[in-house]
Design a protein around this motif. Structure first.
Motif, PDB file in Angstrom:
ATOM      1  N   UNK A  15       0.884  -1.231  -0.146  1.00  0.00           N
ATOM      2  CA  UNK A  15       0.107   0.064  -0.112  1.00  0.00           C
ATOM      3  C   UNK A  15       0.727   1.027   0.129  1.00  0.00           C
ATOM      4  N   UNK A  16       1.860   1.423   0.647  1.00  0.00           N
ATOM      5  CA  UNK A  16       2.553   2.533   0.898  1.00  0.00           C
ATOM      6  C   UNK A  16       3.582   2.663  -0.548  1.00  0.00           C
ATOM      7  N   UNK A  17       3.933   1.543  -1.261  1.00  0.00           N
ATOM      8  CA  UNK A  17       4.478   1.685  -2.557  1.00  0.00           C
ATOM      9  C   UNK A  17       3.608   2.383  -3.226  1.00  0.00           C
ATOM     10  N   UNK A  18       2.195   1.846  -3.518  1.00  0.00           N
ATOM     11  CA  UNK A  18       1.319   2.462  -4.252  1.00  0.00           C
ATOM     12  C   UNK A  18       1.142   3.824  -4.259  1.00  0.00           C
ATOM     13  N   UNK A  19       0.981   4.326  -3.021  1.00  0.00           N
ATOM     14  CA  UNK A  19       0.920   5.774  -2.565  1.00  0.00           C
ATOM     15  C   UNK A  19       2.102   6.373  -2.932  1.00  0.00           C
ATOM     16  N   UNK A  20       3.011   5.968  -2.762  1.00  0.00           N
ATOM     17  CA  UNK A  20       4.567   6.644  -3.112  1.00  0.00           C
ATOM     18  C   UNK A  20       4.428   6.605  -4.593  1.00  0.00           C
ATOM     19  N   UNK A  21       4.082   5.848  -5.508  1.00  0.00           N
ATOM     20  CA  UNK A  21       4.051   5.729  -6.801  1.00  0.00           C
ATOM     21  C   UNK A  21       3.095   6.759  -7.386  1.00  0.00           C
ATOM     22  N   UNK A  22       2.076   6.831  -7.172  1.00  0.00           N
ATOM     23  CA  UNK A  22       1.083   7.712  -7.436  1.00  0.00           C
ATOM     24  C   UNK A  22       1.372   9.128  -7.200  1.00  0.00           C
TER      25      UNK A  22
END
Length: 896
Positions: A15-22
């Protein structure tokens, strides 16, 4: 439970990687500076959360392995109590889930560096890296979304995987006391350092790709080159080191006699390295002539895409019938395909959209220019990678098109026929291009400059071929060439011609590359102030040339030392194997090519012993491991009731071992140690994990003072079929002698029953047992000493035993205690398998009765194969030089 903690960190990592990517992508595309900075701060904090989460998953999984938490399937399947700590590290990434974690770890470290180093490129580059972290995190999620399985978690309980196992039906809380263990082939120190190095190489390919992708998004088509080039060099360098480490592991661990077997998994790492080299040289072309920019960008992108494709090949199970190294299918094929296309399709779209905007100029280069030869070299790398990729991908094509194309029958010869000519071209082009790059010479001036390396290469090739002929070293494919001539067909003659001359031309090409680049190296150091920083590329080319010479010598002209003079004794061996292997009975010298080889026996534990640890226990037995004088680890199984605290004493200061799953009393390890050391000869514990080491001495036929010893291993492994052999080698300056065990006796067939003899003897009498002469020299009265120990009578017998060329002594003792009970202290002669007990004294006849136990020597033999690997150290030396050159080039580009 640790599994819950691990699953929490996994979900948080995704989830944190997804937020970071976006957030990074929004920050990259937002034109308002304050809004972009705000999204950038969200992205950075999300990334740091991701980093902590990945580290949390890693620490959790490794702690489960370290503490042998066999409640979890991953721990049970990949580790065991027998493994030392450094092999527990290998357990971590033996499975797919652990290897994905290793990939995640390196991306996390590299991304964290880029947050500080990428400067104004940070948002775009980090957006790409964070996006792949999202996908890789999903690979270990192990959750179901809309009845679709997403990933495979390393934190699944054993009872959840083996739901139908009878043990869990009767005992739901059952926890195994030991795991199945690490694959024996991976129990090597190279498997501790090779996978992390290889995965760092894989992981680092995303950085140049991310710069290219961001440059395309921004329409900054050339600005990405300078910040990305050091990372591209790093990627190629580390991936190359990882590949050669894998080759060295194979050379040390496997018994096929080489370091590269063209296995599809091996090829899966080689192809991205080749395209990475092509990308690096394409950038040099752009630097020199400002042309081929689009080609450079494509090659950088292709290298990363090929890493993803290699991941699909090795993890989807599609190579299961063509590779012994591939992972089993965990049901992730869909995700793995998605991983490839999630990056392939956007790259194709953005390239198509920006194609006409990418600067390009007339890309026709003058014939005798550095750029022209760089183009040729780059194309050679591309052709080589395409040929290897096509052959490796045959199972994929069969799956897609429903065909049944089989891989080439003679895999080694097939790849040799193609790639030897690619190697020849690279050797020639690298020498010429270096002259043109640094000297800018043309026409007659170039021919004058190349004359010296050309002459050196001709002389070196001629000397090499003369020596090869003089020492009668056949070329590896001589038999195949003879078979081609026997066909008497035009195409067969053409094929014969190309194979027959390929090794000669490759020798010339390799020597030319070395000589030409050394010439350029000297010139650079003479003419350039601070020339050391400019020699990276030249050193790399010298290293590559040395590698080619080492490869051709060690693989093309290796020589079987173990030529069998009596092949009929190996009638069960097939084909050439009966001629290339030699039977070595214990202690009997056998002649080989240039040597007498003598099998001296198995490596045995040597006292003093230390570090006794119980590693497994049942209701009736327990398994203990310990180290001997030389640091070798041994293991043995003993009866539980004999060594418990009750039976062994449990006195103050003694070591008592209790296990959490205690099935009876505690184990007295002090008693175990004392018993083992006293009876070491008869117990004969095995090396841990059922390995056996064989001591073999090679003595030069011409000079008996010149000898060396090798200690190859074998292990009985039913899961992997009969025995696994691990070679040993003697390293010389110009060659290796490479030895492995081909066959050993069936352990059940070598078990022997002891024989017992009763001897009635007087002082001076002699008798015979199994051909040994036994002499009772005298009887010694030990009563005075015995009374001090509370005994009424004690006597000792001094026995002399005469073997063929040696004399041994034994001193059994006879005692009578105050309770009038008779006692005996035995005495043994381990080399002869004899043990004596003093059982009776007859004062009237002045005779004694001795009992002797004789354990006949087992039918002990091994079959070995020994190969001479000439000049193989040039391969390893070339690897060091190549890597050092890459390191200098990377440092120079980073400083720029």
């Amino acid at each position: 439970m640790p599994g819950v903690v691990g699953e929490f960190f996994t979900a948080l990592a995704m989830s944190s990687a997804t937020v970071a990517a976006l957030s990074f992508f929004i920050a990259e595309r937002t034109k308002d500076t304050s809004e972009s900075d705000a999204w950038g701060r969200v992205a950075k904090w999300s990334w740091w959360t991701h980093l902590v989460s990945v580290l949390g998953v890693i620490v959790t999984l490794f702690s489960m392995i370290y503490f042998h938490d066999y409640r979890y399937h991953y721990v049970w399947e990949h580790s065991s109590n027998e493994l030392p700590v450094y092999y527990m590290i290998s357990c971590f990434w033996e499975g797919q889930e652990g290897s994905f974690l290793l990939w995640l770890f390196w991306h996390s470290i590299l991304g964290s560096i880029l947050i500080f180093k990428a400067k104004d490129w940070r948002n775009g580059v980090m957006g790409v890296i964070a996006s792949i972290q999202t996908i890789l995190s999903s690979m270990i999620l192990g959750a179901f979304i809309l009845n679709i399985k997403i990933g495979s978690s390393p934190f699944i309980l054993l009872k959840e995987v083996m739901v139908d196992a009878p043990i869990f039906q009767s005992r739901p809380d059952f926890v195994p006391t030991n795991g199945t263990g690490l694959n024996p082939l991976l129990q090597n120190y190279w498997m501790v350092i090779h996978p992390p190095t290889l995965f760092l190489g894989f992981a680092s390919t995303i950085i140049p790709f991310a710069f290219v992708f961001t440059g395309l998004l921004r329409r900054q088509y050339t600005e990405w080159i300078k910040p990305s080039r050091p990372w591209l060099i790093l990627s190629v360098m580390v991936l190359g080191v990882g590949i050669i480490m894998g080759g060295y592991w194979a050379y040390e661990t496997l018994n096929f006699g080489g370091y590269w077997n063209w296995d599809p998994v091996e090829n899966g790492s080689l192809v991205p390295w080749l395209t990475g080299i092509a990308a690096l040289h394409a950038l040099l072309i752009y630097q020199k002539s400002k042309s081929y920019l689009r080609f450079s960008m494509i090659m950088v992108a292709v290298t990363f895409i090929l890493v993803l494709y290699s991941t699909f090949l090795t993890r989807s199970g599609i190579l299961g019938e063509t590779s012994v190294h591939t992972f089993t299918d965990l049901g992730l094929s869909g995700q793995l395909i998605l991983l490839v296309f999630l990056y392939l399709i956007p790259v194709i779209i953005i390239f198509a959209n920006r194609w006409n905007d990418i600067p390009h100029k007339n890309e026709n280069q003058p014939l005798w220019s550095a750029s022209f030869f760089l183009i040729l070299g780059t194309l050679v790398f591309l052709f080589s990678s395409a040929e290897i990729l096509f052959s490796t991908s045959l199972p994929v094509f069969n799956k897609i098109f429903g065909t049944h194309a089989a891989p080439p029958a003679k895999l080694q010869l097939f790849y040799y026929k193609w790639n030897v000519w690619f190697a020849i071209a690279i050797g020639l082009f690298s020498g010429i291009a270096q002259f043109l790059w640094w000297k800018n010479a043309g026409g007659k001036k170039l021919s004058d400059a190349l004359f010296r390396p050309f002459l050196i290469a001709v002389i070196a090739t001629g000397v090499t071929l003369i020596l090869v002929t003089y020492y009668q070293r056949p070329f590896a494919y001589d038999k195949e060439m003879t078979a081609l001539l026997e066909k008497k067909e035009i195409l067969a003659y053409i094929e014969w011609f190309f194979i027959a001359f390929s090794d000669k031309i490759m020798f010339f090409s390799s020597f030319f590359a070395i000589a030409a680049n050394i010439d350029v190296l000297i010139s650079i150091l003479k003419k350039n102030t601070g020339g050391l920083k400019f020699i990276g590329g030249t050193l790399s080319h010298i290293g590559f040339g040395l590698m080619l010479v080492g490869i051709l010598f060690s693989s093309g002209y290796d020589y079987v030392v173990s030529k069998n003079l009596t092949p009929a004794e190996l009638s069960l061996f097939e084909g050439d194997d009966k001629n290339d292997n030699v039977l070595l009975p214990l202690g009997v010298p056998r002649q080989m090519s240039g040597f007498f080889a003598t099998y001296k026996g198995k490596v045995q534990a040597e006292p003093p012993l230390r570090d006794f640890q119980v590693i497994e226990k049942t209701k009736e037995t327990f398994k203990v491991k310990f180290e001997d004088k030389k640091g070798e680890t041994f293991a043995m199984e003993l009866p539980l009731n004999v060594f418990t605290k009750q039976n062994g004493g449990g006195k103050p200061g003694e070591t008592i071992h209790a296990m959490s799953n205690n099935e009876g009393a505690d184990i007295n390890l002090t008693y175990v140690k004392e018993f083992t050391e006293k009876n070491l000869t008869y117990i004969k514990p095995q090396l841990i994990n059922n390995r056996t080491k064989f001591i073999i001495t090679f003595t030069d036929i011409q000079d008996s003072t010149r000898s060396f010893t090798v200690i190859p291993e074998s292990e009985v492994n039913q899961d992997m079929g009969s025995i696994l052999s691990h070679p040993s080698r003697k390293i010389f300056a110009g060659k290796d002698i490479y030895v492995h065990v081909s066959s050993i006796p069936n352990p059940k067939e070598t078990e022997v029953e002891p024989k017992y003899f009763t001897l009635n003897m007087k002082q001076g009498d002699s008798d015979s047992i199994a051909g040994y002469r036994i002499v009772l020299e005298n009887i010694v009265n030990l009563t005075e000493q015995a009374r001090k120990e509370g005994q009424i009578l004690a006597a000792g017998a001094n026995i002399r035993v005469f073997a063929e060329d040696s004399t041994y002594s034994a001193h059994p003792v006879y005692t009578i205690g105050e309770d009038h009970k008779i006692g005996m202290i035995e005495s043994d002669i381990p080399p002869l398998g004899l043990k004596f007990a003093f059982v009776k004294i007859d004062p009237q006849t002045q005779s004694v009765t001795l009992q002797a136990e004789y354990i006949p020597t087992a039918n002990d033999w091994i079959v070995v194969k020994a190969i001479e690997k000439p000049m193989i150290n040039l391969l390893w030396l070339g690897t060091f030089v190549l890597t050092f050159g890459f390191g200098i080039a990377m440092y120079r580009r980073a400083k720029e």
